[in-house]
Design an enzyme around this catalytic site. Sequence first.
Site, PDB file in Angstrom:
ATOM      1  N   ARG A  56     -26.639 -10.220   4.092  1.00 45.22           N
ATOM      2  CA  ARG A  56     -27.958  -9.644   4.349  1.00 45.22           C
ATOM      3  C   ARG A  56     -27.990  -9.148   5.784  1.00 45.22           C
ATOM      4  O   ARG A  56     -27.365  -9.739   6.659  1.00 45.22           O
ATOM      5  CB  ARG A  56     -29.071 -10.682   4.195  1.00 45.22           C
ATOM      6  N   CYS A  57     -28.774  -8.131   6.040  1.00 46.62           N
ATOM      7  CA  CYS A  57     -28.959  -7.723   7.439  1.00 46.62           C
ATOM      8  C   CYS A  57     -29.745  -8.783   8.199  1.00 46.62           C
ATOM      9  O   CYS A  57     -29.671  -8.846   9.434  1.00 46.62           O
ATOM     10  CB  CYS A  57     -29.655  -6.369   7.514  1.00 46.62           C
ATOM     11  N   THR A  58     -30.480  -9.633   7.489  1.00 53.22           N
ATOM     12  CA  THR A  58     -31.258 -10.695   8.129  1.00 53.22           C
ATOM     13  C   THR A  58     -30.550 -12.042   8.097  1.00 53.22           C
ATOM     14  O   THR A  58     -31.156 -13.065   8.419  1.00 53.22           O
ATOM     15  CB  THR A  58     -32.635 -10.843   7.453  1.00 53.22           C
TER      16      THR A  58
END
Length: 518
Positions: A285-287
């Site tokens: 995930r980018c997060t």
Amino acid sequence: MHSVRSLVSGPLDADAPGDVRTIANPGRLDEIVSEAHLGNAEAFLQACRVAKAAQLAWSSVPAPVRGRAIQQLGRLVEDNAETLARLITHEIGKPIKESRGEVQEVIDTCSFFLGEGRRLYGMTVPSEMPDKQLFTFRTPVGVAAIITAGNFPVAVPSWYLVPALLCGNAVVWKPAEYTPAIAEAFAQLILHAGLPEGTFQMVLAGGPETFAGLERALDEGVVDKVGFTGSTAVGERLGELCGRHLQTPCLELGGKNPLVVMPDADLDLAVEGALFSGFGTAGQRCTSLGTAIVHRDVHQDFVDRFTKAVAEAPIGDPTRDVLYGPMIDERFAVRFEDWLELIRDHHHVHGSSAVGRITRTAPREGFVGDDPEAGFFYHPTIVDGVRAEDDLYRIETFGPIVGVASFDTFDEAIALANGHGYGLSSSIYTTDPLHAFRFRERVSAGMVSVNNSTSGAEAHLPFGGNGRSGNGSRQSGVWVLDQFTRWQAMNWDYSGHLQKAQMDVADVAADLSYRLPE
């Protein structure tokens, strides 16, 4: 095997098709899910031309009626939710529970934006002159070219596609080329929601061909807005390209998201948050959590608890109840092995019985499934002893690896939270409100969680980052409307004669020499 092609109104030119790519289930590599017939730059350009021709008619449809199409899309997704979720798990190996959550996010996004069709408010502004009215209006930008990654193959696209269409734009969507079956399914739901022909196009293409097609479309004036979710390196190139046309793209890029653990934190809660932040979706995930930044007083206790939680976490078959399944595509598996090379001698590795791919010779105790070598399954890796000068601290690692660093003072924690240059998501675990608000004030991230994971976004909050994580644009909620509309000002003078602003303005006489008697 399901064959997938671009969904573009009108025939493609004979030379428009590009490569053919076979997509395997990443959890069962001998199982072919789909075959993607990729378009080339010409196919992308043609889709943009079709969208440009259709956009004016769509923008003339009253916004509340456009909201009705979004409502119908939400109902279609809800009625097909389980089929879509299972397809996501099948094609990219996301655990079924997460796939269902992703589909629910699309439904939530549609539920929110159907009402925005009745709330695309402008303002009536008082004029400084008599018999004159001032107004502001939101107008669509035109054609939006949306390019998205495949780790969230329907949720993230919905953040762009739904508001863009609601606002009266036509859309050309380029999904990840390794999620063609998912993209086709979602595109068909969009096309059956009541949109006029040509308003929405879906183009399957590789990255270089998409970039070349976008460059030609911008030169030709048939793209007015670019939205992109993906790597920082590609985002930089798109930003340069759009800048040449005086356009500001909507860029949602990578992250190296910090999770700060203060000495007063609930450590069990912090571990639970770090487990999901770092290893949910196999860290893709980018997060995802990049580095847990832990106060020295509780550092070892945190590492011990975190190691135990990771070692006991179920990993494997994504159709079952697991923390994570396989890497979503071979390219990410290969790149993850490169990132494992960032581990240095001063680091201490925890979390599993081995590092790298889970195999018969490097097994994972408690692996869920029959044969780990059947898919791209990787050991979870905790790397303790991360320092600010380490590549592992500075580089985004898209996979199941989490660094752990120590700090003594709050200022040191902030420096570590910001020093890598990314600014997407962040988290702090503390029971002290002062630390929570000080962290919010000083962290560079566009999103902050307190006693929650770095992946705690909801569909109606602004999503996006700063620095290497994006250009300050935001998706989701009312804030994304500024990406897909332009403000237009209007003045209407009905006085019957020319009134010149700043010059023909009545004066109000005052006696400024007056003083109250003492």
